[in-house]
Motif scaffolding. Structure first.
Motif, mmCIF file in Angstrom:
data_model
loop_
_atom_site.group_PDB
_atom_site.id
_atom_site.type_symbol
_atom_site.label_atom_id
_atom_site.label_comp_id
_atom_site.label_asym_id
_atom_site.label_seq_id
_atom_site.Cartn_x
_atom_site.Cartn_y
_atom_site.Cartn_z
ATOM 1 N N ARG A 1 0.824 -1.208 0.000
ATOM 2 C CA ARG A 1 0.000 0.000 0.000
ATOM 3 C C ARG A 1 0.862 1.263 0.000
ATOM 4 N NH1 ARG A 1 -3.897 -2.324 -2.295
ATOM 5 N NH2 ARG A 1 -4.998 -3.888 -1.056
ATOM 6 N N GLN A 2 0.291 2.308 -0.603
ATOM 7 C CA GLN A 2 1.028 3.561 -0.724
ATOM 8 C C GLN A 2 1.394 4.135 0.636
ATOM 9 O OE1 GLN A 2 2.032 4.992 -3.755
ATOM 10 N NE2 GLN A 2 3.303 6.144 -2.317
ATOM 11 N N LYS A 3 0.494 4.019 1.592
ATOM 12 C CA LYS A 3 0.782 4.615 2.906
ATOM 13 C C LYS A 3 1.983 3.943 3.567
ATOM 14 C CE LYS A 3 -3.286 2.163 4.752
ATOM 15 N NZ LYS A 3 -3.999 2.081 3.445
ATOM 16 N N THR A 4 2.147 2.635 3.315
ATOM 17 C CA THR A 4 3.299 1.934 3.882
ATOM 18 C C THR A 4 4.586 2.416 3.201
ATOM 19 O OG1 THR A 4 1.818 0.028 4.070
ATOM 20 C CG2 THR A 4 4.140 -0.328 4.556
ATOM 21 N N LYS A 5 4.518 2.580 1.882
ATOM 22 C CA LYS A 5 5.685 3.102 1.157
ATOM 23 C C LYS A 5 6.018 4.514 1.633
ATOM 24 C CE LYS A 5 4.498 0.346 -2.916
ATOM 25 N NZ LYS A 5 3.915 0.379 -4.276
ATOM 26 N N ASN A 6 4.968 5.311 1.843
ATOM 27 C CA ASN A 6 5.202 6.682 2.322
ATOM 28 C C ASN A 6 5.892 6.686 3.687
ATOM 29 O OD1 ASN A 6 3.894 7.527 0.026
ATOM 30 N ND2 ASN A 6 2.120 8.393 1.057
ATOM 31 N N LEU A 7 5.415 5.829 4.585
ATOM 32 C CA LEU A 7 5.987 5.805 5.931
ATOM 33 C C LEU A 7 7.420 5.289 5.922
ATOM 34 C CD1 LEU A 7 2.924 4.529 7.987
ATOM 35 C CD2 LEU A 7 3.927 6.815 8.015
ATOM 36 N N THR A 8 7.727 4.443 4.968
ATOM 37 C CA THR A 8 9.103 3.966 4.847
ATOM 38 C C THR A 8 10.015 5.107 4.386
ATOM 39 O OG1 THR A 8 8.298 1.753 4.325
ATOM 40 C CG2 THR A 8 10.572 2.251 3.721
ATOM 41 N N ALA A 9 9.467 5.960 3.501
ATOM 42 C CA ALA A 9 10.263 7.090 2.984
ATOM 43 C C ALA A 9 10.330 8.239 3.971
ATOM 44 C CB ALA A 9 9.665 7.577 1.658
ATOM 45 N N ASN A 10 9.234 8.471 4.693
ATOM 46 C CA ASN A 10 9.140 9.572 5.660
ATOM 47 C C ASN A 10 8.407 9.024 6.886
ATOM 48 O OD1 ASN A 10 8.360 11.757 7.230
ATOM 49 N ND2 ASN A 10 7.883 13.085 5.488
ATOM 50 N N GLY A 11 9.147 8.810 7.941
ATOM 51 C CA GLY A 11 8.595 8.118 9.103
ATOM 52 C C GLY A 11 7.794 8.977 10.041
ATOM 53 N N ASN A 12 7.146 10.018 9.512
ATOM 54 C CA ASN A 12 6.269 10.849 10.331
ATOM 55 C C ASN A 12 4.842 10.738 9.815
ATOM 56 O OD1 ASN A 12 8.264 12.083 12.093
ATOM 57 N ND2 ASN A 12 8.985 13.107 10.252
ATOM 58 N N ALA A 13 3.895 10.738 10.727
ATOM 59 C CA ALA A 13 2.500 10.562 10.338
ATOM 60 C C ALA A 13 1.598 11.333 11.285
ATOM 61 C CB ALA A 13 2.131 9.078 10.375
ATOM 62 N N THR A 14 0.398 11.570 10.822
ATOM 63 C CA THR A 14 -0.627 12.175 11.667
ATOM 64 C C THR A 14 -1.868 11.294 11.630
ATOM 65 O OG1 THR A 14 0.165 14.413 11.227
ATOM 66 C CG2 THR A 14 -2.078 14.203 12.036
ATOM 67 N N LEU A 15 -2.318 10.895 12.801
ATOM 68 C CA LEU A 15 -3.559 10.129 12.910
ATOM 69 C C LEU A 15 -4.638 11.067 13.432
ATOM 70 C CD1 LEU A 15 -4.238 6.773 12.988
ATOM 71 C CD2 LEU A 15 -4.956 7.538 15.247
ATOM 72 N N PHE A 16 -5.801 11.012 12.826
ATOM 73 C CA PHE A 16 -6.851 11.966 13.146
ATOM 74 C C PHE A 16 -8.148 11.202 13.385
ATOM 75 C CE2 PHE A 16 -9.669 15.560 12.603
ATOM 76 C CZ PHE A 16 -8.884 16.645 13.002
ATOM 77 N N VAL A 17 -8.819 11.540 14.469
ATOM 78 C CA VAL A 17 -10.083 10.882 14.801
ATOM 79 C C VAL A 17 -11.137 11.948 15.053
ATOM 80 C CG1 VAL A 17 -11.261 9.204 16.260
ATOM 81 C CG2 VAL A 17 -8.780 9.037 15.937
ATOM 82 N N ILE A 18 -12.279 11.760 14.409
ATOM 83 C CA ILE A 18 -13.419 12.656 14.622
ATOM 84 C C ILE A 18 -14.457 11.932 15.471
ATOM 85 C CG2 ILE A 18 -15.403 13.711 13.469
ATOM 86 C CD1 ILE A 18 -13.687 14.498 11.194
ATOM 87 N N ASP A 19 -15.014 12.649 16.422
ATOM 88 C CA ASP A 19 -16.120 12.096 17.202
ATOM 89 C C ASP A 19 -17.299 11.866 16.262
ATOM 90 O OD1 ASP A 19 -18.262 11.585 18.855
ATOM 91 O OD2 ASP A 19 -17.755 13.157 20.310
ATOM 92 N N PRO A 20 -17.753 10.622 16.116
ATOM 93 C CA PRO A 20 -18.864 10.368 15.189
ATOM 94 C C PRO A 20 -20.138 11.138 15.553
ATOM 95 C CG PRO A 20 -17.839 8.303 15.880
ATOM 96 C CD PRO A 20 -17.261 9.385 16.733
ATOM 97 N N ALA A 21 -20.255 11.501 16.830
ATOM 98 C CA ALA A 21 -21.456 12.210 17.268
ATOM 99 C C ALA A 21 -21.310 13.720 17.203
ATOM 100 C CB ALA A 21 -21.809 11.792 18.697
ATOM 101 N N ASN A 22 -20.087 14.197 16.990
ATOM 102 C CA ASN A 22 -19.840 15.636 16.993
ATOM 103 C C ASN A 22 -18.592 15.924 16.165
ATOM 104 O OD1 ASN A 22 -19.308 18.318 17.429
ATOM 105 N ND2 ASN A 22 -18.909 18.113 19.628
ATOM 106 N N PRO A 23 -18.758 16.273 14.897
ATOM 107 C CA PRO A 23 -17.590 16.444 14.034
ATOM 108 C C PRO A 23 -16.685 17.605 14.423
ATOM 109 C CG PRO A 23 -19.598 17.113 12.899
ATOM 110 C CD PRO A 23 -20.024 16.470 14.185
ATOM 111 N N TYR A 24 -17.104 18.412 15.379
ATOM 112 C CA TYR A 24 -16.247 19.504 15.843
ATOM 113 C C TYR A 24 -15.383 19.079 17.033
ATOM 114 C CZ TYR A 24 -19.094 22.328 12.751
ATOM 115 O OH TYR A 24 -19.737 22.829 11.642
#
Lengths: 142, 131
Positions: free
Chosen positions: B53-76
Motif C-alpha cells: 500500500r502507498q501509505k506503507t511506502k510513504n511511511l518507509t520514505a518519511n517516518g512521520n504521520a498524523t492520525l486523526f479521529v473525529i467524534d462520530p457524534a460531533n464532528p467539531y
C-alpha cells in the motif's frame, strides 16, 4: 470511472472530508473540512491565516479523504491546491455553492481579508468499497 | 523522554472504529486514508499495514504521520496525534490477527498471495484536541 461519478460518491458519503497538506517541516497536516464541488474543482472555505493556507503556499500538493460510511466505503483524492482571496471568486462562491451558510462562520462577509477559499484541482481519485476489500475504482485527469 | 499522554478528555475517541492517517510520499505529495487501528495503554497506538500500500511506502520514505479521529457524534470534537512511526515485520500475522479480531475480520482474506504485513507503532510527538 468519470469525475462526475467521483463527485456523486463524495456527495453521497459525507459533508465532511479530511484535507492533508504538507507542513514546512515536511510532515503531514490533516484537518476536517466541509467542501463543495464547483467547476470540477473542490472548494474549501478557510481562514486566511490557517495552517493549511500557509502549507499550500509552500507545497500545493494535497490529498483528501471523504469520511467513510458505516460500510467502509470512501473516496481518496489527490490534487493541486490554490488559494483565492479575490473579490470575484468570493462573490461567485459566497452564496449557493456550499451546503451551509458561510455567513455563520464569517459574519464580516466576503469583503473581509480574514477568509478565503482553497481550490483543489483533482488529478487522481480512488473510490473504495468496504475499505477496498469489495473493490476499488480509479479516476485520473486526462 | 516521557511518553506523551492522550488527554483524558478525548481518550474515548480511541474507542471509535475508524481513524484517518496522513502520510507524505517521497515525491512530497501527501496521502490521507481511513484505516483500522488498535490502541491499548501498554503498546500504544498501532496499525497493521500491507506492504504494497502507498501509505506503507510513504511511511518507509518519511517516518512521520498524523492520525486523526473525529467524534462520530460531533464532528467539531477531534483528536490529532502527530508522531514518528516504528515499523516492524509481521510475517506471522500475530499482530494482524489481534487487530482483525477487533473488527471480526481475518486480514489474510484481504491480502493477496505473496503479500506481507508490518506493524506500525505511532510514537506521539504532539497531540492536539479540539472541542
Amino acid at each position: 470511472m468519470e469525475l462526475d461519478e467521483i463527485k456523486a460518491e463524495t456527495t453521497r458519503l459525507s459533508n465532511w472530508a479530511h484535507l492533508a497538506t504538507v507542513g514546512a517541516d515536511g510532515n503531514p497536516d490533516v484537518v476536517p473540512v466541509w467542501p463543495a464541488w464547483h467547476d470540477d474543482k473542490v472548494w474549501i472555505f478557510v481562514h486566511a491565516d490557517s495552517v493549511k493556507v500557509r502549507n499550500i503556499a509552500a507545497n500545493p500538493n494535497v490529498a483528501m479523504h471523504w469520511q467513510v460510511d458505516e460500510s467502509g466505503d470512501g473516496v481518496e483524492l489527490w490534487g493541486t491546491a490554490t488559494v483565492h482571496g479575490d473579490a470575484e471568486t468570493k462573490g461567485r462562491l459566497w452564496n449557493g455553492v456550499f451546503t451551509y451558510s458561510l455567513d455563520d462562520f464569517a459574519p464580516d462577509g466576503p469583503e473581509s481579508d480574514a477568509n478565503c477559499f482553497i481550490a483543489v484541482a483533482p488529478q487522481r481519485a480512488l473510490a473504495l468499497k468496504q475499505y477496498g476489500m469489495a473493490g476499488r475504482d480509479t479516476w485520473r485527469a486526462a | 523522554v516521557p511518553a506523551i499522554e492522550i488527554p483524558a478528555s478525548h481518550r474515548d475517541l480511541l474507542d471509535t472504529q475508524v481513524a484517518v492517517l496522513a502520510t507524505n510520499g517521497a515525491d512530497g505529495s501527501p496521502q490521507v486514508t481511513a484505516l483500522w487501528f488498535l490502541f491499548d495503554d501498554d503498546e500504544g497506538l498501532r496499525l497493521s499495514l500491507n506492504t504494497v500500500r502507498q501509505k506503507t511506502k510513504n511511511l518507509t520514505a518519511n517516518g512521520n504521520a498524523t492520525l486523526f479521529v473525529i467524534d462520530p457524534a460531533n464532528p467539531y470534537r477531534t483528536l490529532e496525534i502527530r508522531g514518528s512511526v516504528e515499523i516492524k515485520p509481521d510475517d506471522t500475522y500475530a499482530f494482524a490477527d489481534r487487530l482483525g479480531s477487533k473488527y471480526g475480520t481475518d486480514l489474510r482474506t484481504i491480502d493477496q498471495a505473496g503479500e506481507s504485513r508490518v506493524v506500525v507503532t505511532i510514537r506521539p510527538t504532539r497531540i492536539n484536541t479540539y472541542g
